[in-house]
Design a protein around this motif. Structure first.
Motif, PDB file in Angstrom:
ATOM      1  N   MET A 329       0.653  -1.164  -0.016  1.00  0.00           N
ATOM      2  CA  MET A 329      -0.010   0.127  -0.183  1.00  0.00           C
ATOM      3  C   MET A 329       0.804   1.214   0.031  1.00  0.00           C
ATOM      4  O   MET A 329       0.516   2.109  -0.830  1.00  0.00           O
ATOM      5  N   THR A 330       1.973   1.161   0.967  1.00  0.00           N
ATOM      6  CA  THR A 330       2.716   2.361   0.920  1.00  0.00           C
ATOM      7  C   THR A 330       3.674   2.786  -0.384  1.00  0.00           C
ATOM      8  O   THR A 330       3.638   3.823  -0.930  1.00  0.00           O
ATOM      9  N   LYS A 331       4.002   1.528  -0.983  1.00  0.00           N
ATOM     10  CA  LYS A 331       4.760   1.802  -2.383  1.00  0.00           C
ATOM     11  C   LYS A 331       3.659   2.248  -3.445  1.00  0.00           C
ATOM     12  O   LYS A 331       4.071   3.173  -4.141  1.00  0.00           O
ATOM     13  N   GLN A 332       2.457   1.743  -3.372  1.00  0.00           N
ATOM     14  CA  GLN A 332       1.579   2.342  -4.378  1.00  0.00           C
ATOM     15  C   GLN A 332       1.310   3.828  -4.050  1.00  0.00           C
ATOM     16  O   GLN A 332       1.276   4.807  -5.082  1.00  0.00           O
ATOM     17  N   ALA A 333       1.180   4.297  -2.885  1.00  0.00           N
ATOM     18  CA  ALA A 333       0.885   5.660  -2.595  1.00  0.00           C
ATOM     19  C   ALA A 333       2.365   6.365  -2.996  1.00  0.00           C
ATOM     20  O   ALA A 333       2.085   7.734  -3.428  1.00  0.00           O
ATOM     21  N   ILE A 334       3.617   6.235  -2.879  1.00  0.00           N
ATOM     22  CA  ILE A 334       4.695   6.725  -2.994  1.00  0.00           C
ATOM     23  C   ILE A 334       4.477   6.907  -4.845  1.00  0.00           C
ATOM     24  O   ILE A 334       4.794   7.831  -5.379  1.00  0.00           O
ATOM     25  N   GLN A 335       4.140   5.948  -5.507  1.00  0.00           N
ATOM     26  CA  GLN A 335       4.220   5.927  -7.077  1.00  0.00           C
ATOM     27  C   GLN A 335       3.079   6.718  -7.420  1.00  0.00           C
ATOM     28  O   GLN A 335       3.140   7.504  -8.566  1.00  0.00           O
ATOM     29  N   LEU A 336       2.015   6.917  -6.844  1.00  0.00           N
ATOM     30  CA  LEU A 336       0.853   7.586  -7.481  1.00  0.00           C
ATOM     31  C   LEU A 336       1.225   9.172  -6.688  1.00  0.00           C
ATOM     32  O   LEU A 336       0.291  10.184  -6.770  1.00  0.00           O
ATOM     33  N   PHE A 338       1.318  10.341  -3.544  1.00  0.00           N
ATOM     34  CA  PHE A 338       0.679  10.868  -2.444  1.00  0.00           C
ATOM     35  C   PHE A 338       1.591  10.777  -1.030  1.00  0.00           C
ATOM     36  O   PHE A 338       1.156  11.332  -0.171  1.00  0.00           O
ATOM     37  N   LEU A 339       2.764  10.166  -1.392  1.00  0.00           N
ATOM     38  CA  LEU A 339       3.640  10.231  -0.112  1.00  0.00           C
ATOM     39  C   LEU A 339       5.051  10.384  -0.804  1.00  0.00           C
ATOM     40  O   LEU A 339       5.288  10.152  -1.913  1.00  0.00           O
ATOM     41  N   PRO A 340       5.905  11.174   0.007  1.00  0.00           N
ATOM     42  CA  PRO A 340       7.213  11.488  -0.419  1.00  0.00           C
ATOM     43  C   PRO A 340       8.166  10.021  -0.521  1.00  0.00           C
ATOM     44  O   PRO A 340       7.731   9.137  -0.071  1.00  0.00           O
ATOM     45  N   ARG A 341       9.098  10.229  -1.397  1.00  0.00           N
ATOM     46  CA  ARG A 341       9.868   8.963  -1.499  1.00  0.00           C
ATOM     47  C   ARG A 341      10.650   8.335  -0.490  1.00  0.00           C
ATOM     48  O   ARG A 341      10.687   9.209   0.793  1.00  0.00           O
ATOM     49  N   MET A 342      10.611   7.106  -0.079  1.00  0.00           N
ATOM     50  CA  MET A 342      11.411   6.331   1.196  1.00  0.00           C
ATOM     51  C   MET A 342      11.988   5.114   0.402  1.00  0.00           C
ATOM     52  O   MET A 342      11.577   4.693  -0.548  1.00  0.00           O
ATOM     53  N   ALA A 343      12.685   4.495   1.561  1.00  0.00           N
ATOM     54  CA  ALA A 343      13.333   3.180   1.069  1.00  0.00           C
ATOM     55  C   ALA A 343      12.711   2.217   0.708  1.00  0.00           C
ATOM     56  O   ALA A 343      11.792   1.809   1.645  1.00  0.00           O
ATOM     57  N   MET A 457      -1.493  16.782   2.925  1.00  0.00           N
ATOM     58  CA  MET A 457      -0.469  17.854   3.293  1.00  0.00           C
ATOM     59  C   MET A 457       0.702  17.461   2.353  1.00  0.00           C
ATOM     60  O   MET A 457       1.576  18.523   1.856  1.00  0.00           O
ATOM     61  N   SER A 458       1.155  16.290   2.387  1.00  0.00           N
ATOM     62  CA  SER A 458       2.103  15.917   1.459  1.00  0.00           C
ATOM     63  C   SER A 458       2.035  16.249   0.091  1.00  0.00           C
ATOM     64  O   SER A 458       2.838  16.727  -0.548  1.00  0.00           O
ATOM     65  N   THR A 459       0.901  16.098  -0.453  1.00  0.00           N
ATOM     66  CA  THR A 459       0.671  16.500  -1.778  1.00  0.00           C
ATOM     67  C   THR A 459       0.467  17.870  -2.224  1.00  0.00           C
ATOM     68  O   THR A 459       1.269  18.266  -3.069  1.00  0.00           O
TER      69      THR A 459
END
Length: 471
Positions: A329-336, A338-343, A457-459
């Motif tokens: 779920m987090t990986k998808q949010a990053i790809q879309l 919605f979230l900043p990049r992370m490891a 807020m991130s977006t």
């Protein structure tokens, strides 16, 4: 629609090989999926039936109530998990990925109106953040539920339930860095044994009280619910515990693929669960005093310690489904965006979608340990459990409507009927969980609200609107 069903997953991997990753054989993937995907729903028998007949529901242990309750559980597994998720929702993969964000992305791409696209994505984000709440509660209630078996062996062991649970959970989160494939291969044989034992011990008690087989007739379940009146929601708030894990099943789609997940459910998981719930009902027909912990009371005293060990291993595995789902779920949010990049560590050069996210793993671990320390028992956690997963199920039904109509071209009438049917079930389950808000059900709500605000807020901070990038 066939193009969607046959779409190959994206080849994301840390391998330096030029060839795209390939999946292992179906049998190997099915066993690995069994060890990751179905641990959550597979350990629900540890605590579900005990909560259905707890003082909160006010149910007597009359045979008609036992048969009716088992009937509702079995048919809920058939309608919600089998029909909705295993048969229909698993087909809604987006680039090989599953989960509520993948479904929201797929649904939003089927509409042209910018405002509706943003609304669908926002609904998906809310559903995803609710899943994170479930990811914190599931490991806690599964491990505590298993550890409570120690009090069956010796009442003096009860004081060790929480410390033992904390130690086990720390160990579980520590092994995540070895990757889903490695964990799944290690867990697969154990969870296979678990489901075989669930079915066998269920059959032994069914043979002693064969009238419990009447639970296979849905009429008994319908009459049971109709007789509850306003107490219906209290009962459903407990019965829904048998369904937790369905969303994790979909979220883990990218790790194993649709066919292995479907095969594992149909061939082993569903029959084993149905037999065990009927076995618990049969036990209580003959021995109502076993209601304090019907699962462990199913085993003869000489088998208490082996049953506890196996239940503990299964509970550890149960946590795996939501942990890996949270990574996806987090990986998808990053790809879309919605979230900043992370490891993101890609843990396999062969299997698509198998990842490990150290930051997510650490946050989940802290949250789970805090919940175990704060609630301290499976009964206390049962009040907090359910509302997140049932609200996510409702969001899934809403988003699935757009996929069925616009992407699969199913037809407005058929899609509407299916959606209304699923929403009716969702409303019943959500209603049962809403009444538990004051007893701990509030816990996932501020977690989800905080996560949703962080995403928005991130977006906004990075100058992005809540819309998909160009396809």
């Amino acid at each position: 629609m066939s193009s969607l069903f046959n779409k190959s997953p994206a080849a994301n991997t840390a391998s330096s090989q030029s060839a795209p990753p390939r999946r292992s054989g179906v049998a190997a993937m099915t066993l690995a999926a069994l060890g990751v995907v179905y641990g959550d729903i597979g350990t629900s028998p540890l605590y579900t039936f005990k909560e259905v007949f707890s003082p909160m529901t006010g149910l007597s242990l009359a045979p008609e109530n036992l048969i009716g309750a088992v009937s509702v559980i079995v048919w809920a597994l058939l309608l919600v998990v089998t029909l909705k998720y295993v048969i229909i929702v698993l087909r809604a993969d987006h680039g090989g990925e599953g989960g509520i964000l993948a479904l929201a992305s797929l649904a939003s791409r089927t509409v042209e109106h910018r405002g509706l696209r943003a609304a669908l994505l926002l609904i998906g984000v809310c559903g995803a953040t609710l899943f994170y709440g479930d990811s914190i509660i599931t490991p806690a209630i599964s491990v505590i539920g298993a550890m409570e078996g120690m009090s069956i062996i010796a009442p003096s062991f009860e004081r060790f339930v929480v410390p033992a649970s904390l130690a086990i959970l720390v160990g579980l989160f520590m092994v995540q860095r070895f990757g889903t494939g490695t964990v799944g291969k290690a867990f697969g044989p154990v969870i296979l044994l678990w489901f075989v034992v669930l079915g066998l011990v269920g059959v032994l008690h069914i043979a002693q009280q064969p009238q419990i087989l009447a639970a296979l007739n849905p009429v008994y379940g319908w009459n049971f619910l109709a007789a509850r009146g306003w107490h219906l929601f209290a009962v459903m708030g407990a019965i829904v515990l048998a369904l937790t894990g369905a969303e994790a099943l979909y979220a883990d789609l990218g790790h194993f693929g649709r066919r292995p997940i479907q095969l594992a459910w149909t061939a082993l998981v569903l029959p084993s669960l149905a037999l065990n719930y009927m076995g618990q009902g049969a036990l209580l027909i003959g021995h109502p005093d076993a209601v304090d912990n019907p699962f462990f009371r199913m085993f003869p005293s000489q088998w208490a310690i082996p049953a506890l060990v196996l239940a503990t291993l299964a509970a550890i595995i149960a946590s795996q489904a939501v942990i890996t789902g949270a990574y996806s779920m987090t990986k998808q949010a990053i790809q879309l965006g919605f979230l900043p990049r992370m490891a993101v560590d890609y843990t396999s050069s062969r299997e698509v979608g198998q990842i490990y996210m150290p930051g997510v793993n650490f946050v989940l671990m802290i949250g789970v340990l805090a919940v175990v320390e704060g609630f301290g028992s499976s009964s206390a956690l049962a009040g907090a459990y359910g509302i997140a997963v049932t609200l996510t199920m409702m969001v899934t039904s809403l988003l699935l409507f757009f996929v069925m109509v616009r992407h699969w071209k199913l037809g407005l009438a058929r899609a509407t009927l299916l959606t209304l049917f699923f929403l009716a079930l969702d409303v019943l389950m959500v209603g049962g969980c809403v009444i538990k808000v004051v007893d701990g059900g509030w816990l996932p709500l501020p977690l989800a609200l905080g996560a949703t605000l962080f995403v928005l807020m991130s977006t906004w901070h990075r100058g992005r609107a809540l819309v998909l990038p160009a396809a």
